[in-house]
Design a protein around this motif. Sequence first.
Motif, mmCIF file in Angstrom:
data_model
loop_
_atom_site.group_PDB
_atom_site.id
_atom_site.type_symbol
_atom_site.label_atom_id
_atom_site.label_comp_id
_atom_site.label_asym_id
_atom_site.label_seq_id
_atom_site.Cartn_x
_atom_site.Cartn_y
_atom_site.Cartn_z
ATOM 1 N N PRO A 173 0.801 -1.233 0.000
ATOM 2 C CA PRO A 173 0.000 0.000 0.000
ATOM 3 C C PRO A 173 0.831 1.279 0.000
ATOM 4 C CG PRO A 173 -0.962 -1.602 1.482
ATOM 5 C CD PRO A 173 0.330 -2.188 1.018
ATOM 6 N N ALA A 174 1.871 1.338 0.839
ATOM 7 C CA ALA A 174 2.792 2.481 0.872
ATOM 8 C C ALA A 174 4.153 1.915 1.251
ATOM 9 C CB ALA A 174 2.330 3.537 1.863
ATOM 10 N N GLY A 234 19.407 1.022 -13.510
ATOM 11 C CA GLY A 234 18.011 1.299 -13.216
ATOM 12 C C GLY A 234 17.848 2.531 -12.345
ATOM 13 N N LEU A 235 16.735 3.209 -12.531
ATOM 14 C CA LEU A 235 16.409 4.400 -11.737
ATOM 15 C C LEU A 235 14.927 4.375 -11.408
ATOM 16 C CD1 LEU A 235 17.623 8.007 -12.224
ATOM 17 C CD2 LEU A 235 15.151 7.571 -12.157
ATOM 18 N N ARG A 236 14.605 4.711 -10.162
ATOM 19 C CA ARG A 236 13.189 4.789 -9.761
ATOM 20 C C ARG A 236 12.971 6.004 -8.871
ATOM 21 N NH1 ARG A 236 11.586 -0.246 -6.852
ATOM 22 N NH2 ARG A 236 12.406 0.726 -4.972
ATOM 23 N N TYR A 237 11.986 6.819 -9.239
ATOM 24 C CA TYR A 237 11.524 7.886 -8.352
ATOM 25 C C TYR A 237 10.154 7.479 -7.837
ATOM 26 C CZ TYR A 237 9.838 12.259 -6.469
ATOM 27 O OH TYR A 237 9.333 13.210 -5.614
ATOM 28 N N HIS A 238 9.986 7.538 -6.533
ATOM 29 C CA HIS A 238 8.774 6.980 -5.913
ATOM 30 C C HIS A 238 8.263 7.909 -4.821
ATOM 31 C CE1 HIS A 238 6.139 3.782 -4.257
ATOM 32 N NE2 HIS A 238 6.446 4.337 -3.100
ATOM 33 N N GLU A 239 6.953 8.027 -4.727
ATOM 34 C CA GLU A 239 6.292 8.739 -3.638
ATOM 35 C C GLU A 239 5.170 7.857 -3.088
ATOM 36 O OE1 GLU A 239 4.834 12.510 -4.900
ATOM 37 O OE2 GLU A 239 6.830 13.367 -5.247
ATOM 38 N N ASP A 240 4.989 7.871 -1.773
ATOM 39 C CA ASP A 240 3.828 7.178 -1.203
ATOM 40 C C ASP A 240 3.350 7.890 0.050
ATOM 41 O OD1 ASP A 240 5.222 6.018 1.105
ATOM 42 O OD2 ASP A 240 6.058 4.542 -0.273
ATOM 43 N N GLU A 241 2.141 7.480 0.470
ATOM 44 C CA GLU A 241 1.485 8.179 1.583
ATOM 45 C C GLU A 241 0.487 7.256 2.267
ATOM 46 O OE1 GLU A 241 -0.135 12.321 1.054
ATOM 47 O OE2 GLU A 241 -2.052 11.265 1.272
ATOM 48 N N GLU A 242 0.428 7.376 3.583
ATOM 49 C CA GLU A 242 -0.632 6.734 4.372
ATOM 50 C C GLU A 242 -1.385 7.820 5.121
ATOM 51 O OE1 GLU A 242 -0.992 3.408 7.926
ATOM 52 O OE2 GLU A 242 0.215 5.221 8.198
ATOM 53 N N ASP A 243 -2.709 7.804 5.007
ATOM 54 C CA ASP A 243 -3.576 8.790 5.665
ATOM 55 C C ASP A 243 -4.473 8.049 6.654
ATOM 56 O OD1 ASP A 243 -5.469 10.663 6.435
ATOM 57 O OD2 ASP A 243 -5.676 11.534 4.442
ATOM 58 N N ARG A 244 -4.243 8.296 7.949
ATOM 59 C CA ARG A 244 -5.073 7.681 8.998
ATOM 60 C C ARG A 244 -6.102 8.696 9.491
ATOM 61 N NH1 ARG A 244 -1.887 3.542 12.951
ATOM 62 N NH2 ARG A 244 -0.445 2.646 11.427
ATOM 63 N N SER A 278 0.497 5.159 -3.730
ATOM 64 C CA SER A 278 1.864 4.766 -4.070
ATOM 65 C C SER A 278 2.042 4.996 -5.567
ATOM 66 C CB SER A 278 2.103 3.292 -3.720
ATOM 67 O OG SER A 278 3.347 2.846 -4.206
ATOM 68 N N GLU A 279 3.004 5.824 -5.956
ATOM 69 C CA GLU A 279 3.156 6.152 -7.370
ATOM 70 C C GLU A 279 4.613 6.463 -7.683
ATOM 71 O OE1 GLU A 279 0.738 9.544 -8.108
ATOM 72 O OE2 GLU A 279 1.708 10.795 -6.604
ATOM 73 N N GLY A 280 4.952 6.349 -8.960
ATOM 74 C CA GLY A 280 6.318 6.650 -9.344
ATOM 75 C C GLY A 280 6.587 6.312 -10.795
ATOM 76 N N ILE A 281 7.849 6.442 -11.158
ATOM 77 C CA ILE A 281 8.311 6.097 -12.494
ATOM 78 C C ILE A 281 9.660 5.410 -12.365
ATOM 79 C CG2 ILE A 281 9.367 8.382 -12.812
ATOM 80 C CD1 ILE A 281 8.707 8.095 -15.809
ATOM 81 N N GLN A 282 9.859 4.352 -13.126
ATOM 82 C CA GLN A 282 11.107 3.620 -13.069
ATOM 83 C C GLN A 282 11.545 3.258 -14.486
ATOM 84 O OE1 GLN A 282 9.683 0.430 -10.518
ATOM 85 N NE2 GLN A 282 9.565 -0.986 -12.243
ATOM 86 N N ASN A 288 -3.766 3.100 -5.781
ATOM 87 C CA ASN A 288 -4.619 3.687 -4.750
ATOM 88 C C ASN A 288 -5.231 2.557 -3.932
ATOM 89 O OD1 ASN A 288 -4.194 6.291 -5.754
ATOM 90 N ND2 ASN A 288 -5.969 6.167 -7.110
ATOM 91 N N PHE A 289 -5.190 2.711 -2.622
ATOM 92 C CA PHE A 289 -5.752 1.666 -1.752
ATOM 93 C C PHE A 289 -6.474 2.315 -0.594
ATOM 94 C CE2 PHE A 289 -5.059 -1.412 1.855
ATOM 95 C CZ PHE A 289 -5.986 -2.344 1.426
ATOM 96 N N SER A 290 -7.681 1.842 -0.331
ATOM 97 C CA SER A 290 -8.465 2.295 0.823
ATOM 98 C C SER A 290 -8.906 1.082 1.610
ATOM 99 C CB SER A 290 -9.702 3.083 0.372
ATOM 100 O OG SER A 290 -9.332 4.230 -0.353
ATOM 101 N N ARG A 291 -8.885 1.229 2.914
ATOM 102 C CA ARG A 291 -9.369 0.122 3.742
ATOM 103 C C ARG A 291 -9.987 0.684 5.017
ATOM 104 N NH1 ARG A 291 -6.805 -1.562 8.992
ATOM 105 N NH2 ARG A 291 -4.648 -0.877 8.926
#
Length: 787
Positions: free
Chosen positions: A168-169, A440-450, A417-421, A362-365
């Motif tokens: 998820p993140a 290889g190269l990866r740029y990544h961003e993620d987030e958890e919202d409680r 969770s998103e990015g480009i590789q 995108n994930f919601s729970r």
Amino acid sequence: MKHPGLASTVPAPGCLRRRHLHRTWLAIGMLFLLPSWLAADEVDSPEDATSQQQVVVDDMPSGMSDSEDSDKPSSRRAAIDAAVYDRVMVVGQADNLQRIPGSAHVVSSEELAKQQHSDIHRILRQLPGVYLQEEDGFGLRPNIGLRGTGVERSSKVTLMEDGVLIAPAPYSAPSAYYFPTAGRMESIEVRKGSAAIRQGPFTNGGVINFVSSSIPGNLTGRLSLTGGDHNWFKGRASVGGSYDHAGFLFETFQQSSSGFKELDGGGDTGFELEDYLLKVRLNTSVDARFYQELEIKLGKTEQDGEETYLGLTQADFDANPYRRYRGSALDSIVTDHEQVQLRHYLRPNDRFDVTTTLYRNNFSRAWYKTGSTLGISNSSILNSPEIYADALAILRGEVNSPVGAVLVRDNNRDYVSEGIQSVLGFDLSSGATEHRLEIGLRYHEDEEDRFQRDDRYSMIDGQLQLAIVGAPGSQANRIAQARALAIFVEDRIEMGRLTVTPGVRFETLDTRRLDYGQQDPSRSGDNLALRRNSLDVVTPGLGVDYRLSDAWSLFAGAHRGFAPPSPSSTEEVEAEESVNYEAGTRFSRGRRSFEAVLFWNDYSNLLGNDTLSGGGTGSGDQFNGGGADVRGLELGFRTDLATSGMGFRLPFHMSYTYTEAEFASSFETGFADWAPRVTAGDSLPYVPENQLYAELGIEGRRWNTFLSANYVDEMRTQAGQGPIPLAESIEDHLTFDLAAKVELWQRTAVFLQVRNLSDEVYVASRRPDGLRPGLPRTTLLGFSVDF
């Protein structure tokens, strides 16, 4: 996040209902009309019939051909598919297994079809070096570790689908409350040791990559339906094909059950899962000077389950292991996962290619579940029932409670969770030296919202009645974010019988935690507490493989292991780091194979995570665990016991793992699995010393039967040494599964599965709250048809 029946001000009592399966299967039925509409455009030429499926398992191409036929469209198509597969997947083509300087395994499509498993635990337990803790009996929320990393929510393993991070993140909240649907996968790859630094971020143990169904070369389809005990239903359907400049695949996997636990007072304890996948590929001609292809992948998974963290006391488990207390009657989880991947492949010539993937998940729970009674945590109540007898009687629904005595928490969280590789592949081979370089190269961003709240209920005449509705965000109201840039370089150099693979991975990580406080549901920021952290890490590795013959090889490797700290902690924590070593030998000839690997993970700092699923408070805080040593032996063996002329095969498969996992330092901690104090020499929890899997089958031309056995040694649930107290022990257990299949006529087959054939009653876990059982004997019957 919208939680049906729970997102309103007053939660609706009772279990969540099953939803609209009829609309799904109506759509699937219409899909099976597509072949008649599209048949006129089907491509029958050999070059266009080359399926990407071939690249995945067993019969996959061996790589780019240097033969005189390499310019033929069919050869070029196979070379392109092979190159794409190598760039995207973590093991790649089957031939790579013999040349990887470390432990690597592929559960092929043939293996997955043989047992028809949709439970990831039952799939992965056939591999050495994999540690599993069951939870719900269906494998929906697995707990997986590799080489002693810890199993809790698979948070110490790099999880991927088609080479893309899928937790998820992965950086800010890696606990895998979403997990890829194993039942729709084409194959599953596992890499450990130095070979795993190519992926990351978790390199202490390794990586698990789920390979989704490929776009087929010809217009084809499949339908498979299964039913059985506990109102079990499983359905899988797909249709797809390839044309000169395009291809497509649509697939769905559906599964549901009313559950095998018996809720006091009645009610379902099962789940419903719906999974959809769409792939579209656009490509130039295979003989184009600059070949390109673009694959678009869209996925959606919904899950609705009446699942709980509440287990049983030892006495109640002994009386009826499948009982479920009335206090968990409202417990339920609703999840929604959406994924998008755009993968572009460019190959100007046979010596250079670029594979770039843009992705977003995108994930919601929302998990609505009981957490405490009379202010006492459920884990304390069930671990000490004689002390908390009054609270236990309320959970059982045996007595009426004071007003608001039962706390039920809405664990409401959203993840992005998103990015480009991008991976650049270079073939620098010259003369007798084969030299293949990957960058290889990866740029990544993620987030958890409680955004969580606590509601309070009263137990009245065995029914939970709402007493107090918690204010939105009053239990947790915070966001954890991470941004990471990762670069890896791996160079495989083959000089005769010797292969040397040096590699290095660099990651720079920025995290922050924004806590708006429990009194600011609008998130105005008046009382915002902000924490930031930055980290740079370099993880080098080296692997060496020496081929004694075409069948035998020796390999060894060393690498630096790493796991990033989460921004969720309120205290300063260090990254999890280790230096890892392995050495082994591998044999493969025909249907016989053997592998033996010695490994040693030397941790300088081990991290523990405070989660509700691990029996903690659910704060998300992490704890420094000091040094630890994890050592062991992994064995794998396959052969065919049949002799020539018998008319059938007798395939046999065995895997074994021996592990010693100990803390190397003493310290005090608040982490539930270690608390209150760890002494050097204490064993790590949830790491069995011995694990054994064995499988024997008999295969004819149109039928087969397989019997498998799985043994898991006794293990601790808390750190310690010496004899294991019963309250801190999961006893050893042995289970059997049976699978049989008969092909009635061409492309149509029926199959039978019996899980836990001997109906073994065993404790799967003692966390989060009390004892939880494994799946009882379950019989399933189904059929499949291909067209």
